[in-house]
Scaffold this active site. Structure first.
Site, mmCIF file in Angstrom:
data_model
loop_
_atom_site.group_PDB
_atom_site.id
_atom_site.type_symbol
_atom_site.label_atom_id
_atom_site.label_comp_id
_atom_site.label_asym_id
_atom_site.label_seq_id
_atom_site.Cartn_x
_atom_site.Cartn_y
_atom_site.Cartn_z
ATOM 1 N N GLU A 195 35.512 40.714 46.470
ATOM 2 C CA GLU A 195 36.930 40.358 46.580
ATOM 3 C C GLU A 195 37.689 41.335 47.492
ATOM 4 O OE1 GLU A 195 37.509 37.546 45.623
ATOM 5 O OE2 GLU A 195 36.431 37.106 43.774
ATOM 6 N N HIS A 255 41.813 43.534 39.799
ATOM 7 C CA HIS A 255 41.487 42.146 39.448
ATOM 8 C C HIS A 255 40.648 42.182 38.186
ATOM 9 C CE1 HIS A 255 39.810 38.185 39.371
ATOM 10 N NE2 HIS A 255 38.595 38.605 39.660
ATOM 11 N N HIS A 302 39.300 39.643 34.457
ATOM 12 C CA HIS A 302 39.203 38.338 33.812
ATOM 13 C C HIS A 302 39.850 38.418 32.432
ATOM 14 C CE1 HIS A 302 35.363 37.687 36.507
ATOM 15 N NE2 HIS A 302 36.493 37.745 37.202
ATOM 16 N N GLU A 305 59.878 42.338 25.663
ATOM 17 C CA GLU A 305 59.919 43.246 26.812
ATOM 18 C C GLU A 305 59.269 42.707 28.081
ATOM 19 O OE1 GLU A 305 59.057 47.270 25.682
ATOM 20 O OE2 GLU A 305 60.546 47.170 24.100
ATOM 21 N N HIS A 311 40.119 31.679 36.256
ATOM 22 C CA HIS A 311 39.340 32.819 36.756
ATOM 23 C C HIS A 311 39.863 34.161 36.220
ATOM 24 C CE1 HIS A 311 37.058 34.775 40.309
ATOM 25 N NE2 HIS A 311 37.379 35.701 39.428
HETATM 26 P P1 13P Z 1 32.304 41.679 42.417
HETATM 27 O O1 13P Z 1 31.156 42.053 41.527
HETATM 28 O O2 13P Z 1 31.873 41.346 43.815
HETATM 29 O O3 13P Z 1 33.396 42.734 42.373
HETATM 30 O O4 13P Z 1 32.931 40.329 41.867
HETATM 31 C C1 13P Z 1 33.437 40.248 40.563
HETATM 32 C C2 13P Z 1 34.529 39.256 40.419
HETATM 33 O O5 13P Z 1 35.286 39.340 39.485
HETATM 34 C C3 13P Z 1 34.667 38.186 41.438
HETATM 35 O O6 13P Z 1 35.902 37.536 41.317
HETATM 36 ZN ZN ZN Z 2 36.745 37.679 39.290
#
Ligand code: 13P
Ligand code: ZN
Length: 268
Positions: free
Chosen positions: A114, A137, A139, A167, A208
């Site tokens: 990413e 980033h 999940h 809040e 995602h």
């Molecule tokens: P990477 O292992 O390449 O960082 O990818 C993980 C991920 O969350 C892809 O969206």
């Molecule tokens: Zn991801």
């Protein structure tokens, strides 16, 4: 400990923390943080380039900038145990089409898939805020769950989150942007994410995860943590009759009391 060693520890601890929150299964999630020149204090030699690798887009706007970035395919649970293989320090080459690896990725690996979304987001956020430093980033479980059952309209999504904890509007008055499901790990999703980052510091990727940004690891993490908590409340109550809520009038009261600029047009 040098400044850079402290940063490596901080990123590693954050990865462990996010793993334990259950947000970063397997290699899920990635972190990048700008390294300023004055944070290089002897721990690495910036003239000692270990490897140079191409990137698939033009990052010349941030040529010369250095970042610490999690490696692709690396498990967040392992970062703290072996930062030198799971993390790397990169510098954008003058042509913007290659990166120098200055430290880390010791098993021959490379930055997250990413990287386009991270670097393009850094470019946009730096235009808005010269103090900007971090992109995360992850999940985040309930945020991800919410994208299956809630409208993806950004105003509606944001307002539901604001209603879930008092809040929230104070922490993210700019709201959250939402991208529909897209193929990940490429320039296209990177560009779309960065476009959204002009207006908000948080971008949800439907089905995602989420991207959060900030001046520090704490700030970017804190934004995501607050969204995730609100999403958790939503998932808990969504199948029950709602007999109370936080009204738009109350949200305005909060915004005024805490002196925050709310995303225009979001409150009635
Ligand atoms: P990477 O292992 O390449 O960082 O990818 C993980 C991920 O969350 C892809 O969206
Ligand atoms: Zn991801």
């Amino acid at each position: 400990m040098t400044k850079l060693e402290k940063i490596i520890c901080e990123v590693s601890r954050l990865a462990s923390n996010m793993y334990r929150l259950g947000w970063d299964e397997r290699n899920g999630g990635n972190i990048s943080r700008i390294i300023d020149d004055d944070e290089i204090d002897g721990f690495i030699d910036v003239n000692d380039v270990k490897r140079t690798i191409p990137i698939a887009f033009d990052a010349s706007q941030i040529a010369g900038k250095m970042f610490i970035v999690t490696g692709t395919g690396k498990y967040f649970k392992n970062v703290e145990i072996a930062p030198q293989t799971n993390l790397g320090i990169i510098r954008i080459c003058p042509d913007g089409k290659n990166i120098d690896i200055l430290w880390g990725y010791e098993d021959g690996s490379k930055p997250t898939s990413e990287l386009p979304a991270h670097l393009m987001t850094h470019i946009e956020r730096l235009k808005k805020d010269s103090q900007h430093k971090v992109v995360i980033h992850t999940h985040a479980t309930n945020t991800l769950a919410m994208t299956y059952v809630h409208s993806l309209d950004e105003r509606e999504f944001t307002k539901t989150l604001w209603q879930m904890c008092t809040e929230c509007i104070v922490v993210f008055p700019d709201g959250v942007s939402v991208l529909p499901w897209m193929l990940c790990g490429n320039d296209e999703i990177g560009r779309k994410t960065a476009e959204k980052m002009r207006d908000t510091r948080l971008v949800v990727w439907a089905q995602h995860g989420i991207f959060g940004t900030g001046k520090s690891l704490d700030e970017a993490f804190g934004l995501i943590e607050t969204v995730e908590k609100a999403a958790e409340i939503y998932i808990k109550i969504m199948n029950m009759p709602r007999i109370n809520t936080i009204t738009d009038e109350q949200l305005k009261l909060l915004a005024n009391a805490f002196g925050v600029q709310v995303h225009e047009g979001y409150l009635d």
